[in-house]
Scaffold this motif. Structure first.
Motif, PDB file in Angstrom:
ATOM      1  N   ARG A 156       0.853  -1.188   0.000  1.00 38.47           N
ATOM      2  CA  ARG A 156       0.000   0.000   0.000  1.00 38.47           C
ATOM      3  C   ARG A 156       0.889   1.239   0.000  1.00 38.47           C
ATOM      4  O   ARG A 156       1.672   1.462   0.935  1.00 38.47           O
ATOM      5  N   LEU A 157       0.789   2.037  -1.031  1.00 40.11           N
ATOM      6  CA  LEU A 157       1.627   3.222  -1.171  1.00 40.11           C
ATOM      7  C   LEU A 157       1.202   4.302  -0.179  1.00 40.11           C
ATOM      8  O   LEU A 157       0.078   4.318   0.312  1.00 40.11           O
ATOM      9  N   ALA A 158       2.121   5.213   0.090  1.00 40.62           N
ATOM     10  CA  ALA A 158       1.838   6.322   1.014  1.00 40.62           C
ATOM     11  C   ALA A 158       2.615   7.552   0.571  1.00 40.62           C
ATOM     12  O   ALA A 158       3.565   7.473  -0.221  1.00 40.62           O
ATOM     13  N   ILE A 159       2.209   8.692   1.085  1.00 45.36           N
ATOM     14  CA  ILE A 159       2.861   9.966   0.774  1.00 45.36           C
ATOM     15  C   ILE A 159       3.903  10.257   1.867  1.00 45.36           C
ATOM     16  O   ILE A 159       3.630  10.089   3.065  1.00 45.36           O
ATOM     17  N   PHE A 160       5.077  10.706   1.434  1.00 42.27           N
ATOM     18  CA  PHE A 160       6.150  10.993   2.387  1.00 42.27           C
ATOM     19  C   PHE A 160       6.754  12.364   2.126  1.00 42.27           C
ATOM     20  O   PHE A 160       6.803  12.845   0.982  1.00 42.27           O
ATOM     21  N   GLY A 161       7.219  12.981   3.194  1.00 38.80           N
ATOM     22  CA  GLY A 161       7.955  14.236   3.139  1.00 38.80           C
ATOM     23  C   GLY A 161       8.965  14.257   4.274  1.00 38.80           C
ATOM     24  O   GLY A 161       9.054  13.314   5.069  1.00 38.80           O
ATOM     25  N   ARG A 162       9.699  15.342   4.394  1.00 37.10           N
ATOM     26  CA  ARG A 162      10.726  15.414   5.437  1.00 37.10           C
ATOM     27  C   ARG A 162      10.096  15.564   6.821  1.00 37.10           C
ATOM     28  O   ARG A 162       8.955  15.986   6.962  1.00 37.10           O
ATOM     29  N   LEU A 202      16.556  13.988  -1.616  1.00 39.53           N
ATOM     30  CA  LEU A 202      15.924  15.260  -1.979  1.00 39.53           C
ATOM     31  C   LEU A 202      14.810  15.615  -1.003  1.00 39.53           C
ATOM     32  O   LEU A 202      14.656  16.779  -0.604  1.00 39.53           O
ATOM     33  N   LEU A 203      14.025  14.622  -0.594  1.00 38.78           N
ATOM     34  CA  LEU A 203      12.943  14.883   0.360  1.00 38.78           C
ATOM     35  C   LEU A 203      13.498  15.428   1.672  1.00 38.78           C
ATOM     36  O   LEU A 203      12.911  16.336   2.289  1.00 38.78           O
ATOM     37  N   ALA A 204      14.597  14.871   2.118  1.00 38.75           N
ATOM     38  CA  ALA A 204      15.155  15.264   3.414  1.00 38.75           C
ATOM     39  C   ALA A 204      15.654  16.704   3.416  1.00 38.75           C
ATOM     40  O   ALA A 204      15.822  17.306   4.488  1.00 38.75           O
ATOM     41  N   GLN A 205      15.873  17.285   2.228  1.00 35.04           N
ATOM     42  CA  GLN A 205      16.446  18.630   2.163  1.00 35.04           C
ATOM     43  C   GLN A 205      15.527  19.636   1.478  1.00 35.04           C
ATOM     44  O   GLN A 205      15.979  20.700   1.045  1.00 35.04           O
ATOM     45  N   SER A 206      14.237  19.302   1.365  1.00 36.53           N
ATOM     46  CA  SER A 206      13.304  20.202   0.687  1.00 36.53           C
ATOM     47  C   SER A 206      11.904  19.959   1.230  1.00 36.53           C
ATOM     48  O   SER A 206      11.693  19.100   2.092  1.00 36.53           O
ATOM     49  N   ASP A 213       8.228   0.409   2.448  1.00 33.84           N
ATOM     50  CA  ASP A 213       9.480  -0.351   2.454  1.00 33.84           C
ATOM     51  C   ASP A 213      10.654   0.484   1.967  1.00 33.84           C
ATOM     52  O   ASP A 213      11.781   0.351   2.449  1.00 33.84           O
ATOM     53  N   GLN A 214      10.405   1.328   0.981  1.00 29.85           N
ATOM     54  CA  GLN A 214      11.498   2.042   0.322  1.00 29.85           C
ATOM     55  C   GLN A 214      12.081   3.163   1.165  1.00 29.85           C
ATOM     56  O   GLN A 214      13.177   3.639   0.880  1.00 29.85           O
ATOM     57  N   VAL A 215      11.351   3.586   2.190  1.00 27.19           N
ATOM     58  CA  VAL A 215      11.856   4.660   3.065  1.00 27.19           C
ATOM     59  C   VAL A 215      11.804   4.231   4.524  1.00 27.19           C
ATOM     60  O   VAL A 215      11.845   5.069   5.423  1.00 27.19           O
ATOM     61  N   ALA A 216      11.729   2.921   4.786  1.00 26.70           N
ATOM     62  CA  ALA A 216      11.593   2.435   6.160  1.00 26.70           C
ATOM     63  C   ALA A 216      12.749   2.899   7.041  1.00 26.70           C
ATOM     64  O   ALA A 216      12.543   3.324   8.188  1.00 26.70           O
ATOM     65  N   LEU A 217      13.982   2.823   6.537  1.00 30.23           N
ATOM     66  CA  LEU A 217      15.136   3.221   7.338  1.00 30.23           C
ATOM     67  C   LEU A 217      15.102   4.710   7.646  1.00 30.23           C
ATOM     68  O   LEU A 217      15.415   5.141   8.769  1.00 30.23           O
ATOM     69  N   GLU A 218      14.717   5.534   6.670  1.00 29.83           N
ATOM     70  CA  GLU A 218      14.681   6.984   6.880  1.00 29.83           C
ATOM     71  C   GLU A 218      13.569   7.376   7.852  1.00 29.83           C
ATOM     72  O   GLU A 218      13.724   8.304   8.645  1.00 29.83           O
ATOM     73  N   VAL A 219      12.448   6.663   7.788  1.00 31.64           N
ATOM     74  CA  VAL A 219      11.356   6.938   8.733  1.00 31.64           C
ATOM     75  C   VAL A 219      11.788   6.578  10.147  1.00 31.64           C
ATOM     76  O   VAL A 219      11.568   7.337  11.095  1.00 31.64           O
ATOM     77  N   ARG A 220      12.427   5.418  10.303  1.00 32.12           N
ATOM     78  CA  ARG A 220      12.885   5.010  11.636  1.00 32.12           C
ATOM     79  C   ARG A 220      13.959   5.938  12.171  1.00 32.12           C
ATOM     80  O   ARG A 220      14.064   6.145  13.386  1.00 32.12           O
ATOM     81  N   GLY A 226      14.017   9.050  11.706  1.00 32.52           N
ATOM     82  CA  GLY A 226      13.449  10.371  11.958  1.00 32.52           C
ATOM     83  C   GLY A 226      13.743  11.387  10.877  1.00 32.52           C
ATOM     84  O   GLY A 226      13.562  12.592  11.095  1.00 32.52           O
ATOM     85  N   MET A 227      14.148  10.937   9.690  1.00 28.98           N
ATOM     86  CA  MET A 227      14.439  11.858   8.590  1.00 28.98           C
ATOM     87  C   MET A 227      13.180  12.169   7.775  1.00 28.98           C
ATOM     88  O   MET A 227      12.999  13.296   7.318  1.00 28.98           O
ATOM     89  N   LEU A 228      12.325  11.152   7.573  1.00 31.99           N
ATOM     90  CA  LEU A 228      11.110  11.320   6.778  1.00 31.99           C
ATOM     91  C   LEU A 228       9.915  10.844   7.587  1.00 31.99           C
ATOM     92  O   LEU A 228      10.057  10.104   8.569  1.00 31.99           O
ATOM     93  N   GLU A 229       8.721  11.281   7.169  1.00 28.22           N
ATOM     94  CA  GLU A 229       7.508  10.799   7.811  1.00 28.22           C
ATOM     95  C   GLU A 229       6.362  10.798   6.808  1.00 28.22           C
ATOM     96  O   GLU A 229       6.391  11.502   5.790  1.00 28.22           O
ATOM     97  N   ALA A 230       5.362   9.964   7.132  1.00 28.47           N
ATOM     98  CA  ALA A 230       4.175   9.882   6.286  1.00 28.47           C
ATOM     99  C   ALA A 230       3.341  11.140   6.455  1.00 28.47           C
ATOM    100  O   ALA A 230       3.230  11.688   7.554  1.00 28.47           O
ATOM    101  N   ILE A 231       2.748  11.580   5.355  1.00 31.56           N
ATOM    102  CA  ILE A 231       1.956  12.809   5.343  1.00 31.56           C
ATOM    103  C   ILE A 231       0.640  12.540   4.632  1.00 31.56           C
ATOM    104  O   ILE A 231       0.595  11.817   3.626  1.00 31.56           O
ATOM    105  N   GLY A 232      -0.442  13.138   5.153  1.00 36.32           N
ATOM    106  CA  GLY A 232      -1.725  13.046   4.464  1.00 36.32           C
ATOM    107  C   GLY A 232      -2.500  11.787   4.809  1.00 36.32           C
ATOM    108  O   GLY A 232      -2.112  11.000   5.681  1.00 36.32           O
ATOM    109  N   PRO A 233      -3.596  11.558   4.106  1.00 29.85           N
ATOM    110  CA  PRO A 233      -4.513  10.457   4.429  1.00 29.85           C
ATOM    111  C   PRO A 233      -3.995   9.115   3.927  1.00 29.85           C
ATOM    112  O   PRO A 233      -3.074   9.036   3.116  1.00 29.85           O
TER     113      PRO A 233
END
Length: 402
Positions: free
Chosen positions: A266-272, A330-334, A343-350, A352-359
Motif C-alpha cells: 500500500r503506497l503512502a505519501i512521504f515528506g521530510r 531530496l525529500l530530506a532537504q526540501s 518499504d522504500q523509506v523504512a530506514l529513513e522513517v525510523r 526520523g528523517m522522513l515521515e508519512a503525510i496526508g490520508p
C-alpha cells in the motif's frame, strides 16, 4: 567454476541415448560415434565434473543420480536450441533438419560473446579467442541455421532478428547446462550461480533480508543482483541472463512470464520530518497545491500518482526521478512530497528523517512478487532463494507493522 560450454556438446548429447539404450555400443551407434570415442568422451565428462555419471556392469550401464540429472537438463538445453533454430530459420530456405545437433560448444561460446559485444573485436577481447576464430564461428552457425545472424550497421555489427532469436536460445541452453552441472555435482560442487533482477521496491528490505539468510545456508553459491526497472529487466529474464525478477507484478504480463505474488503493498505519501503539512489533516486539494518528485511518465508508480489527482489539475513536478536513493535525499532537504512504498523509506522513517503525510490511500495498492520464465525449472539453490523470498515477505511485513 565449470562453464556450460567447457563441456563437449556431442558427448552431452549422447547422455540421453546411453540412458535410453542401456548400452555404450548401442548408444554409440545411435549418436554416430565409435564405442571407444563415446567411452572416452563420457570419462572426460566425469573427470571434468568430478562425479560418476554411469555405473558400468557386465550387461550394460545404468545412470547414476548425477547422470540422470545432467541428462535431463541437457535434453532441456537442446530443446531450447531447437526452438531457437526454428525461430531463426528463414522462411522458404531449406536447411538442416536438426541444426541444433550440428552446433559445437566452441561455436556457441564464441557466438554468445559476439552477441553480447555486438562486434568481433569486443567478442575477441572478452572471450580470449582471436577475431578470425570468432568470425569463423559466427559464419559456421549461419551456415548451420541457413540464415544471416548478423549484419554490418555503420561501423559496427548488429544481430538480425534471427540472430537475436538464436542468442536467446543459446543463453537459455547455457542456463540449463549450468543447472545440470550444479545438480550433478550436488554438495560436492561450487554451488553455481543465481542471477536476480531487483526492481526498486525489493532493494530496501525484501531482497537484503532474503540474501543474508541465503548466504548463511549457501556460502558456495554466487548471487548476481542486477538492478533495474521492469522494462529494463524483462528481456534479460526472457533471455536467461537473470533467473528471477523481484518487484511489482504486472496486470498485463506478457506471454512467456509466470508471476508469483508475495504481498500487497500500500503506497503512502512521504515528506521530510517537520514538513509544513506533517501532523495536520490534509485533503487532496491541499496535496495538489504542493510540489512533488515522482517517477517518469509511463511507470506504474507514476500511474498511481496520476490516479490520485484524477479530476484535478496535476500538481507541479519540478523533478522527475526514478531513483529512490535520489528521491530520499531530496525529500530530506526540501519541502517536496513523493509517493512511495513504506518499504522504500523504512530506514529513513525510523531514523526520523522522513515521515508519512496526508490520508491513507486505499486505492494506491500494488502486488509485489516474483517473475520467472514460463517453463523454468529452478535448481535446489534457486528454489531455496524463492522460499526465502516468500518467508521474507511475511517477516518484513511484521517488521513494518511493528
Amino acid at each position: 567454476m565449470i562453464r556450460p560450454f567447457d563441456l563437449n556438446l556431442r558427448h552431452l548429447r549422447a547422455l540421453g541415448q546411453v540412458i535410453a539404450q542401456g548400452s555404450l555400443n548401442r548408444a554409440a551407434e545411435a549418436v554416430g560415434l565409435s564405442q571407444p570415442a563415446l567411452t572416452q568422451g563420457l570419462a572426460k565428462l566425469e573427470r571434468q565434473l568430478g562425479v560418476t555419471l554411469f555405473d558400468r556392469h557386465p550387461d550394460g550401464v545404468t545412470p547414476s543420480v548425477a547422470g540422470t540429472a545432467l541428462a535431463d537438463r541437457v535434453g532441456r538445453a537442446f530443446d531450447q536450441l531447437a526452438a531457437a533454430s526454428r525461430r531463426s530459420a528463414r522462411r522458404g530456405t531449406r536447411g538442416f533438419a536438426r541444426p541444433e545437433m550440428l552446433m559445437t560448444a566452441t561455436q556457441l561460446d564464441a557466438y554468445l560473446h559476439f552477441a553480447n559485444a555486438q562486434g568481433f573485436a569486443g567478442a575477441s577481447a572478452s572471450s580470449g579467442m582471436s577475431q578470425p576464430a570468432v568470425h569463423r564461428a559466427v559464419r559456421e552457425l549461419e551456415q548451420v541455421c541457413a540464415t544471416p545472424l548478423a549484419e554490418r550497421r555503420g561501423r559496427g555489427m548488429a544481430l538480425t532478428p534471427a540472430g537475436r532469436a538464436l542468442a536467446r536460445g543459446v543463453r537459455l541452453a547455457a542456463s540449463e547446462i549450468a543447472a545440470g552441472i550444479a545438480e550433478a555435482r550436488g554438495a560436492d560442487g561450487d554451488g553455481g550461480r543465481i542471477a536476480i533482477g531487483a526492481m526498486p521496491l525489493s532493494r530496501a528490505l525484501l531482497l537484503p533480508h532474503s540474501l543474508a539468510e541465503f548466504l548463511r545456508d549457501e556460502p558456495r553459491t554466487i548471487v548476481d543482483v542486477v538492478e533495474g526497472s521492469w522494462r529494463e529487466l524483462v528481456d534479460p529474464l526472457l533471455d536467461g541472463v537473470i533467473d528471477i525478477m523481484v518487484g511489482a507484478l504486472r496486470e498485463d504480463c506478457p506471454p512467456g512470464i509466470d508471476q508469483l505474488p508475495l504481498f500487497t503493498d500500500r503506497l503512502a505519501i512521504f515528506g521530510r520530518r517537520g514538513h509544513p503539512l506533517a501532523g495536520t489533516s490534509v485533503d487532496l486539494d491541499t496535496l495538489a497545491a504542493q510540489s512533488w518528485v515522482v517517477g517518469p511518465v509511463g511507470t506504474p508508480l507514476r500511474a498511481h500518482w496520476e490516479a490520485l489527482f484524477a479530476g484535478r489539475a496535476p500538481p507541479p513536478v519540478p523533478v522527475e526521478c526514478g531513483s529512490v536513493m535520489v528521491i530520499r535525499g531530496l525529500l530530506a532537504q526540501s519541502d517536496l512530497l513523493t509517493l512511495l512504498s513504506p518499504d522504500q523509506v523504512a530506514l529513513e522513517v525510523r531514523a526520523g528523517m522522513l515521515e508519512a503525510i496526508g490520508p491513507d490511500l486505499p486505492d494506491a495498492v500494488r502486488t509485489i512478487g516474483i517473475s520467472t520464465r514460463a517453463g523454468w525449472r529452478p535448481t535446489r539453490a534457486q528454489s531455496r532463494m524463492i522460499a526465502l523470498l516468500q518467508r521474507a515477505s511475511d517477516e518484513t511485513r511484521v517488521q513494518e507493522i511493528g
